[in-house]
Design a protein around this motif. Structure first.
Motif, PDB file in Angstrom:
ATOM      1  N   ALA A 100      92.108  -2.281  43.141  1.00  0.00           N
ATOM      2  CA  ALA A 100      91.572  -0.858  42.583  1.00  0.00           C
ATOM      3  C   ALA A 100      92.188  -0.174  43.178  1.00  0.00           C
ATOM      4  CB  ALA A 100      90.229  -1.306  41.655  1.00  0.00           C
ATOM      5  N   VAL A 101      92.180   0.429  44.357  1.00  0.00           N
ATOM      6  CA  VAL A 101      93.183   0.786  44.993  1.00  0.00           C
ATOM      7  C   VAL A 101      94.757   1.346  45.223  1.00  0.00           C
ATOM      8  CG1 VAL A 101      92.664   2.660  46.984  1.00  0.00           C
ATOM      9  CG2 VAL A 101      91.261   1.926  46.236  1.00  0.00           C
ATOM     10  N   LEU A 130      95.579   1.315  41.361  1.00  0.00           N
ATOM     11  CA  LEU A 130      94.811   2.751  40.346  1.00  0.00           C
ATOM     12  C   LEU A 130      96.594   3.560  40.601  1.00  0.00           C
ATOM     13  CD1 LEU A 130      93.234   4.429  38.560  1.00  0.00           C
ATOM     14  CD2 LEU A 130      92.025   4.928  40.680  1.00  0.00           C
ATOM     15  N   GLY A 149      88.786  -6.879  46.313  1.00  0.00           N
ATOM     16  CA  GLY A 149      88.738  -5.766  45.072  1.00  0.00           C
ATOM     17  C   GLY A 149      88.581  -4.864  45.045  1.00  0.00           C
ATOM     18  N   ALA A 150      88.336  -4.080  46.330  1.00  0.00           N
ATOM     19  CA  ALA A 150      88.337  -2.331  46.266  1.00  0.00           C
ATOM     20  C   ALA A 150      89.626  -2.108  46.787  1.00  0.00           C
ATOM     21  CB  ALA A 150      88.039  -2.320  47.569  1.00  0.00           C
TER      22      ALA A 150
END
Length: 310
Positions: A109-110, A113, A105-106
């Protein structure tokens, strides 16, 4: 949408069944079994003891018979016992899966983005396009294991800013510090696809006649990007996410092994190397299920954003 969901769930179930059979046969055909390892570890065990143990665990049965017995127990929610960790498989899988999902998930997201920001800059400021392309090419061409080792050498060994591996026993800032290097390694390999596809799609959308009309009405560039262009460019970006779901999960397993992070990657590695059949099979099937569900979620997201695909 409901028809699509039902059809895809049936496909996932069939795929999992075929995968489970293939993995069971491959692991079952590997040389040695838990009883052989027990014999090697305890010379007091005799051949008669080994025969009794094989009969007790069903290892004297044909491979297909053992598979159907294992699959029936799995459908009943009985995951078996881990020989390597001396615990029920369900108790071991839970924390490892949570750790892997947090990492995934991290990283998503990174990478999404940063990739979308690079793509937007390249589309709205063409002079920035070569910089965005260079960053994307570097991220795409660097192997995850090589990049991870490089980050460990620079930020953990040389500078001492971040831990080289493992995980924090407590949450908070310390847990974030342990996540930084694995997330950076995994995100760098995936942001290239987001950057290049979002840049190409946004460039095409920003040239559309209705965007020109919006500019003529005095709509600001930021509002034009966020309210008008970005939703239309999100469909191919989600398509990239769907196509890259498998490589993302595979990259997470490699990254966890590299950073000795107690997730599904390290668990599968330990189970396979330790000849822990129950744990290896359940962990591999769970990883396959997560990959297929991630692909399904991305497909449903595409259809929600673009009704023409429904």
């Amino acid at each position: 949408m409901i028809r699509l969901l039902a059809g895809r769930l049936v496909q996932i179930a069939v795929t999992l069944a075929l995968l489970s059979l293939a993995m069971f046969l491959l692991i079952g055909l590997m040389p040695g079994d838990p009883i052989d390892l027990a014999l090697a570890g305890d010379p007091r065990l005799t051949a008669e003891d080994a025969a009794r143990l094989r009969a007790l665990h069903g290892l004297d049965q044909p491979l297909l018979t053992r598979y159907f017995a294992w699959a029936a127990a799995l459908l009943r929610g009985e995951f078996g016992y881990s020989r390597l960790f001396a615990q029920p498989v369900a108790q071991i899988i839970g924390p490892a899966l949570v750790s892997t999902l947090v990492l995934l998930g991290a990283a998503v997201a990174v990478s999404a983005l940063i990739g979308l920001l690079l793509g937007a800059l390249a589309a709205m400021r063409p002079r920035f396009a070569p910089v965005a392309d260079t960053i994307a090419i570097l991220g795409q061409s660097a192997p995850s294991f090589w990049l991870g080792i490089l980050l460990i050498i620079v930020f953990a060994v040389t500078l001492g800013w971040l831990p080289a591996g493992g995980s924090a026993e407590e949450g908070g800032w310390e847990a974030v510090r342990f996540l930084v290097l694995p997330v950076a390694t995994l995100a760098m390999a995936n942001l290239a696809a987001y950057a290049r596809h979002s840049a190409a799609e946004l460039t095409q959308v920003l040239r559309a006649p209705w965007i020109t009309a919006a500019r003529a009405r005095g709509v600001g560039e930021m509002r034009l990007l966020l309210r008008h262009a970005a939703p239309n460019a999100a469909v191919p970006v989600l398509q990239v996410a769907a196509l890259d779901a498998g490589s993302l999960v595979g990259g997470a397993l490699i990254t966890e092994t590299l950073f000795a992070r107690p997730g599904m990657g390290k668990l599968i590695y330990d189970a396979v190397m330790g000849n822990d059949t129950n744990l290896a099979l359940v962990a591999l099937l769970l990883v396959a299920l997560v990959t297929m569900l991630a692909t399904l979620a991305a497909d449903l997201g595409q259809r929600a954003l673009d009704p023409r695909l429904a």
